[in-house]
Design a protein around this motif. Structure first.
Motif, mmCIF file in Angstrom:
data_model
loop_
_atom_site.group_PDB
_atom_site.id
_atom_site.type_symbol
_atom_site.label_atom_id
_atom_site.label_comp_id
_atom_site.label_asym_id
_atom_site.label_seq_id
_atom_site.Cartn_x
_atom_site.Cartn_y
_atom_site.Cartn_z
ATOM 1 N N ASN A 40 45.410 -17.702 -18.354
ATOM 2 C CA ASN A 40 44.883 -18.598 -19.377
ATOM 3 C C ASN A 40 43.742 -19.476 -18.898
ATOM 4 N N ASN A 41 43.723 -19.799 -17.616
ATOM 5 C CA ASN A 41 42.778 -20.813 -17.160
ATOM 6 C C ASN A 41 41.738 -20.351 -16.150
ATOM 7 N N LEU A 48 34.859 -11.986 -22.886
ATOM 8 C CA LEU A 48 34.644 -13.399 -23.224
ATOM 9 C C LEU A 48 33.368 -13.919 -22.568
ATOM 10 N N PRO A 53 39.439 -17.684 -20.294
ATOM 11 C CA PRO A 53 39.812 -18.028 -21.668
ATOM 12 C C PRO A 53 39.701 -19.524 -21.972
ATOM 13 N N LYS A 54 40.105 -20.362 -21.044
ATOM 14 C CA LYS A 54 40.035 -21.812 -21.275
ATOM 15 C C LYS A 54 38.579 -22.262 -21.435
ATOM 16 N N TYR A 56 36.054 -20.378 -22.400
ATOM 17 C CA TYR A 56 35.537 -19.786 -23.635
ATOM 18 C C TYR A 56 35.971 -20.612 -24.839
ATOM 19 N N ARG A 57 37.254 -21.003 -24.883
ATOM 20 C CA ARG A 57 37.737 -21.815 -26.005
ATOM 21 C C ARG A 57 37.037 -23.162 -26.040
ATOM 22 N N SER A 58 36.822 -23.741 -24.876
ATOM 23 C CA SER A 58 36.133 -25.025 -24.798
ATOM 24 C C SER A 58 34.707 -24.898 -25.318
ATOM 25 N N ALA A 60 33.568 -22.612 -27.358
ATOM 26 C CA ALA A 60 33.609 -22.300 -28.781
ATOM 27 C C ALA A 60 33.830 -23.562 -29.617
ATOM 28 N N SER A 61 34.609 -24.504 -29.104
ATOM 29 C CA SER A 61 34.850 -25.735 -29.866
ATOM 30 C C SER A 61 33.629 -26.648 -29.854
#
Length: 66
Positions: A40-41, A48, A53-54, A56-58, A60-61
């Motif tokens: 996950n981190n 991605l 993943p962490k 990428y999500r950051s 994206a937000s």
């Protein structure tokens, strides 16, 4: 399908032919938790854009697609 892929990868990378590493259920549980944390981190994924993943999500937000 996504979870089946994850569990298949988990078993391949940290269990098959490595059963000797875990002397009890607690050690196996700890190793699985560490693996999930890593996935996950820290684990970089080409799909991605070379980010974990962490990250990428950051990203994206911060930069919404729409």
């Amino acid at each position: 399908g996504l979870m089946e892929n994850f569990f298949g990868l988990l078993k391949t990378e940290m269990f098959y032919d490595q059963e000797y590493k875990y002397h009890n259920l607690q050690e196996l549980t700890q190793a699985i938790e560490e693996y999930i944390e890593y996935c996950n981190n820290e684990r970089i994924k080409s799909r991605l854009k070379g980010l974990a993943p962490k990250e990428y999500r950051s990203q994206a937000s911060i930069n919404p697609i729409f």
